[in-house]
Design an enzyme around this catalytic site. Structure first.
Site, PDB file in Angstrom:
ATOM      1  NE  ARG A  21     -27.856 -49.603   1.230  1.00 20.60           N
ATOM      2  CZ  ARG A  21     -28.605 -48.590   0.814  1.00 20.60           C
ATOM      3  NH1 ARG A  21     -28.028 -47.540   0.234  1.00 20.60           N
ATOM      4  NH2 ARG A  21     -29.910 -48.612   0.969  1.00 20.60           N
ATOM      5  NE  ARG A  81     -21.670 -43.187 -10.674  1.00 30.42           N
ATOM      6  CZ  ARG A  81     -21.648 -44.480 -10.355  1.00 30.42           C
ATOM      7  NH1 ARG A  81     -20.552 -45.004  -9.820  1.00 30.42           N
ATOM      8  NH2 ARG A  81     -22.702 -45.246 -10.559  1.00 30.42           N
ATOM      9  CD  GLU A  90     -15.249 -43.856 -15.262  1.00 32.55           C
ATOM     10  OE1 GLU A  90     -16.090 -44.740 -15.556  1.00 32.55           O
ATOM     11  OE2 GLU A  90     -14.983 -43.552 -14.089  1.00 32.55           O
ATOM     12  CG  HIS A 100     -16.005 -47.232 -12.943  1.00 36.02           C
ATOM     13  ND1 HIS A 100     -16.715 -46.116 -13.318  1.00 36.02           N
ATOM     14  CD2 HIS A 100     -16.718 -47.780 -11.915  1.00 36.02           C
ATOM     15  CE1 HIS A 100     -17.801 -45.997 -12.573  1.00 36.02           C
ATOM     16  NE2 HIS A 100     -17.821 -47.004 -11.708  1.00 36.02           N
TER      17      HIS A 100
END
Length: 341
Positions: free
Chosen positions: A152, A234, A263, A291
C-alpha cells in the site's frame, strides 16, 4: 451478557474515537497503562485492542481476538497467540499517505538541498548565499525512483514519484505478475537489478526474516554509484553498518532514514556517531527523523478507530479482517472464532 473489549494502553483523548468506532452492544474498558489493568480484566476480555506485551498474554482466558495498532507486527509473538487460538490483526489501512508523503519529503529535502542550504545560511548568511550550489541536485524527471516493497505505502510513494515525471521501477516478488501495468510503472525481477538503475531507492517492505538486512553489502555492491537511499519502513531492513561503508566510499551519495535498527538511535553505531559528530565526510548527507513518518493527528485517530472497528466486527459478525497469524492459528470452535480462516 455484553461482550467485553479491553484497551489496556489508550490515551484518554482517544477514548471517544474508539467508542464511536465500536458502536453499541459492547462493554468497553479503557486504561492508559498496562499496570492499571487487573488480572480479572485481562481474563474476561473478549477482545484486546492496542498492546499486549508477553507477560500479559498468559492472562488472557476469554480473548477471541487481539488487534495491534499500526501496520508492523514484528514486535508481536504471533505464533504464541496462534497456538492459543487467538487471531492477531493489524491496521494496514492507516498512515499510508503520511508515510508515502514522508518518503517523498525526505527525497525532496535531499534532492533540493533544503536542509543543506538552511544549515549553511545559518552559519554564514552572506557568504553561503549560493543559489547555484546544490550538492545533491538533479532534475527529478531524468531520475529513476525505485521502490522495494510494493504494498500500500510503496504504491502510494510510486504514484507520488510519477507525479514528478520520474521513471518508477519496483521490486516485490509477492506482487502478482502484471501489477506493473495496472499502475504504469516498471518491474525489476531482482533487487540487484533495481539497485543498479535507480537514482533514488525508497524502502517500503515489512520486517521479516527474509527482509532483515536486505539492503546490505550485496545490495550496495550492485547499486548505481551516487544513489540516494530512503527508509521509512523498518530500521533492520537496512544494514546501517553497510550503509556507513557505502556512504564513505561514495556509492550512496545521501540517505534519509526515519527508522533505525535501534530506537532511539544508538550513538555507538558508526553511521550515527559520524552523523552526530558532524564529521566532514558525512555532513549534510544523512537526514534523520525519529520514526515520525506515520504521525498526523488524523492518522492517530484512524489507527485507533480502525483497530476498534476490526475487533467489533469480529465479535459482532465473525468478520475477520487483516489477520496476520492465520498459519499459526489452532481452530478451537466458534468461541474462539471461525475454524476455517
Amino acid at each position: 451478557m455484553a461482550m467485553r473489549i479491553l484497551w489496556p494502553n489508550l490515551p484518554a483523548w482517544l477514548v471517544p474515537v474508539a467508542t464511536e468506532a465500536v458502536g453499541s452492544g459492547f462493554e468497553l474498558e479503557f486504561r492508559e497503562k498496562f499496570d492499571d489493568v487487573s488480572d480479572a480484566q485481562w481474563a474476561t476480555a473478549d477482545a484486546v485492542v492496542g498492546g499486549c506485551p508477553p507477560p500479559y498474554i498468559d492472562k488472557l482466558q476469554a480473548c477471541r481476538i487481539f488487534v495491534k495498532y499500526g501496520v508492523g507486527y514484528d514486535d508481536v509473538d504471533i505464533e504464541r497467540f496462534g497456538k492459543l487460538g487467538i487471531p492477531v490483526c493489524n491496521v494496514p489501512d492507516y498512515g499510508t499517505r503520511e508515510v508515502a508523503d514522508h518518503a517523498i519529503a525526505m527525497m525532496m529535502t535531499l534532492a533540493k538541498s533544503v536542509a543543506y542550504h538552511d544549515s549553511e545560511l545559518r552559519a554564514d548568511l552572506k557568504g553561503n548565499w549560493r543559489p547555484q550550489h546544490n550538492p545533491f541536485g538533479r532534475r527529478l524527471s531524468v531520475c529513476t525512483f525505485g521502490v522495494v516493497g510494493m504494498g500500500r505505502i510503496g504504491t502510494a510513494a510510486a504514484r507520488r514519484a510519477k507525479a514528478f515525471d520520474m521513471d518508477v521501477v519496483f521490486h516485490d516478488p509477492y506482487q502478482p505478475s502484471g501489477y506493473q501495468f495496472a499502475i504504469g510503472v516498471r518491474r525489476a525481477d531482482t533487487l540487484a537489478e533495481l539497485m543498479g538503475q535507480c537514482d533514488f531507492v525508497s524502502i517500503h517492505t515489512p520486517l521479516t526474516a527474509e527482509t532483515r538486512g536486505l539492503i546490505g553489502a550485496a545490495a550496495f555492491a550492485a547499486a548505481k554509484r551516487g544513489m540516494i537511499l530512503i527508509n521509512t519502513a523498518r530500521g533492520p531492513v537496512v544494514d546501517i553498518d553497510a550503509l556507513h561503508d557505502a556512504m564513505k566510499d561514495g556509492t550512496v551519495l545521501a540517505a534519509g532514514l526515519d527508522v533505525l535498527p535501534e530506537e532511539p538511535a544508538n550513538p555507538q553505531r558508526r553511521l550515527i556517531a559520524a552523523w552526530q559528530n558532524n564529521e566532514g565526510w558525512i555532513r549534510h548527507r544523512l537526514l534523520l527523523t525519529p520514526h515520525s513518518a506515520f504521525y498526523t493527528p488524523e492518522s492517530m485517530r484512524d489507527n485507533r478507530a480502525f483497530a476498534a472497528r476490526t475487533a467489533a466486527r469480529f465479535l459482532r459478525d465473525g468478520r475477520l479482517e487483516n489477520c496476520v497469524n492465520k498459519h499459526f492459528l489452532i481452530a478451537k470452535g466458534k468461541k474462539n472464532g471461525p475454524t476455517e480462516l
